[in-house]
Design a protein around this motif. Structure first.
Motif, mmCIF file in Angstrom:
data_model
loop_
_atom_site.group_PDB
_atom_site.id
_atom_site.type_symbol
_atom_site.label_atom_id
_atom_site.label_comp_id
_atom_site.label_asym_id
_atom_site.label_seq_id
_atom_site.Cartn_x
_atom_site.Cartn_y
_atom_site.Cartn_z
ATOM 1 N N GLY A 227 0.797 -1.218 0.000
ATOM 2 C CA GLY A 227 0.000 0.000 0.000
ATOM 3 C C GLY A 227 0.828 1.266 0.000
ATOM 4 N N LEU A 228 2.092 1.164 -0.379
ATOM 5 C CA LEU A 228 2.990 2.319 -0.364
ATOM 6 C C LEU A 228 3.124 2.992 -1.727
ATOM 7 N N GLU A 229 2.591 2.389 -2.757
ATOM 8 C CA GLU A 229 2.747 2.880 -4.121
ATOM 9 C C GLU A 229 1.393 3.367 -4.645
ATOM 10 N N PRO A 230 1.318 4.555 -5.240
ATOM 11 C CA PRO A 230 0.051 4.996 -5.835
ATOM 12 C C PRO A 230 -0.201 4.237 -7.136
ATOM 13 N N PRO A 231 -1.443 4.185 -7.596
ATOM 14 C CA PRO A 231 -1.725 3.526 -8.873
ATOM 15 C C PRO A 231 -1.069 4.298 -10.011
ATOM 16 N N ARG A 232 -0.546 3.586 -10.979
ATOM 17 C CA ARG A 232 0.140 4.228 -12.111
ATOM 18 C C ARG A 232 -0.620 4.072 -13.421
ATOM 19 N N PHE A 233 -1.541 3.113 -13.492
ATOM 20 C CA PHE A 233 -2.282 2.838 -14.716
ATOM 21 C C PHE A 233 -3.780 2.877 -14.418
ATOM 22 N N CYS A 234 -4.583 3.297 -15.401
ATOM 23 C CA CYS A 234 -6.032 3.359 -15.252
ATOM 24 C C CYS A 234 -6.613 1.953 -15.298
ATOM 25 N N ALA A 235 -7.507 1.628 -14.379
ATOM 26 C CA ALA A 235 -8.132 0.307 -14.333
ATOM 27 C C ALA A 235 -9.110 0.113 -15.478
ATOM 28 N N ALA A 236 -9.671 1.189 -16.009
ATOM 29 C CA ALA A 236 -10.665 1.079 -17.067
ATOM 30 C C ALA A 236 -10.050 0.903 -18.453
ATOM 31 N N CYS A 237 -8.936 1.602 -18.723
ATOM 32 C CA CYS A 237 -8.381 1.565 -20.079
ATOM 33 C C CYS A 237 -6.915 1.135 -20.140
ATOM 34 N N GLY A 238 -6.225 1.061 -19.019
ATOM 35 C CA GLY A 238 -4.827 0.638 -19.007
ATOM 36 C C GLY A 238 -3.840 1.712 -19.388
ATOM 37 N N ARG A 239 -4.305 2.929 -19.607
ATOM 38 C CA ARG A 239 -3.395 4.032 -19.955
ATOM 39 C C ARG A 239 -2.585 4.451 -18.738
ATOM 40 N N ARG A 240 -1.390 4.944 -18.990
ATOM 41 C CA ARG A 240 -0.540 5.484 -17.934
ATOM 42 C C ARG A 240 -1.177 6.772 -17.429
ATOM 43 N N MET A 241 -1.264 6.921 -16.115
ATOM 44 C CA MET A 241 -1.871 8.109 -15.526
ATOM 45 C C MET A 241 -0.793 9.089 -15.075
ATOM 46 N N ILE A 242 -1.190 10.346 -14.969
ATOM 47 C CA ILE A 242 -0.343 11.381 -14.404
ATOM 48 C C ILE A 242 -0.530 11.290 -12.893
ATOM 49 N N VAL A 243 0.556 11.069 -12.162
ATOM 50 C CA VAL A 243 0.464 10.868 -10.712
ATOM 51 C C VAL A 243 1.276 11.946 -10.007
ATOM 52 N N GLN A 244 0.651 12.561 -9.012
ATOM 53 C CA GLN A 244 1.346 13.527 -8.172
ATOM 54 C C GLN A 244 1.323 12.992 -6.749
ATOM 55 N N VAL A 245 2.507 12.808 -6.175
ATOM 56 C CA VAL A 245 2.623 12.317 -4.802
ATOM 57 C C VAL A 245 2.842 13.518 -3.892
ATOM 58 N N ARG A 246 2.018 13.598 -2.843
ATOM 59 C CA ARG A 246 2.091 14.683 -1.879
ATOM 60 C C ARG A 246 2.437 14.097 -0.512
ATOM 61 N N PRO A 247 2.810 14.922 0.441
ATOM 62 C CA PRO A 247 3.100 14.412 1.782
ATOM 63 C C PRO A 247 1.891 13.735 2.441
ATOM 64 N N ASP A 248 0.688 14.166 2.083
ATOM 65 C CA ASP A 248 -0.512 13.594 2.703
ATOM 66 C C ASP A 248 -1.228 12.573 1.821
ATOM 67 N N GLY A 249 -0.664 12.186 0.691
ATOM 68 C CA GLY A 249 -1.302 11.206 -0.182
ATOM 69 C C GLY A 249 -0.864 11.361 -1.618
ATOM 70 N N TRP A 250 -1.762 11.095 -2.552
ATOM 71 C CA TRP A 250 -1.459 11.186 -3.973
ATOM 72 C C TRP A 250 -2.704 11.566 -4.761
ATOM 73 N N ARG A 251 -2.484 11.995 -6.005
ATOM 74 C CA ARG A 251 -3.549 12.298 -6.951
ATOM 75 C C ARG A 251 -3.148 11.680 -8.284
ATOM 76 N N ALA A 252 -4.054 10.935 -8.912
ATOM 77 C CA ALA A 252 -3.788 10.302 -10.200
ATOM 78 C C ALA A 252 -4.862 10.718 -11.192
ATOM 79 N N ALA A 253 -4.463 11.008 -12.426
ATOM 80 C CA ALA A 253 -5.409 11.471 -13.436
ATOM 81 C C ALA A 253 -5.233 10.687 -14.728
ATOM 82 N N CYS A 254 -6.338 10.144 -15.222
ATOM 83 C CA CYS A 254 -6.380 9.484 -16.522
ATOM 84 C C CYS A 254 -6.951 10.488 -17.521
ATOM 85 N N SER A 255 -6.375 10.560 -18.701
ATOM 86 C CA SER A 255 -6.842 11.526 -19.693
ATOM 87 C C SER A 255 -8.245 11.195 -20.195
#
Length: 81
Positions: free
Chosen positions: A39-67
């Motif tokens: 549970g230490l790694e944020p998701p890197r790929f979209c579960a719906a389409c498999g595309r690589r997501m843009i991931v921003q890691v912050r001190p309090d968590g992460w944000r991932a965006a699929c186009s």
């Protein structure tokens, strides 16, 4: 680009593994990274389409965006636990 925050589809159970990008039917032999298993790694790929997501890691968590499917924030997922 506008992302929807209503549905966290990029990390929901889907057709692709969110840590490797491999299709779930082909993932029988695919190894998930140890950090992801813990549970230490944020998701890197979209579960719906498999595309690589843009991931921003912050001190309090992460944000991932699929186009195609929008973005998800770790804070949104913590409220469902």
């Amino acid at each position: 680009m506008v992302y929807s925050t209503a549905s966290p589809e990029p990390v929901a159970a889907g057709a692709y593994n969110v840590y490797t990008g491999v299709a779930t039917e082909d993932a029988a032999g695919a190894a998930v990274p140890t950090a992801a298993q813990l549970g230490l790694e944020p998701p890197r790929f979209c579960a719906a389409c498999g595309r690589r997501m843009i991931v921003q890691v912050r001190p309090d968590g992460w944000r991932a965006a699929c186009s195609r499917h929008g973005q998800v924030d770790s804070r949104d997922l913590d409220t469902r636990r």
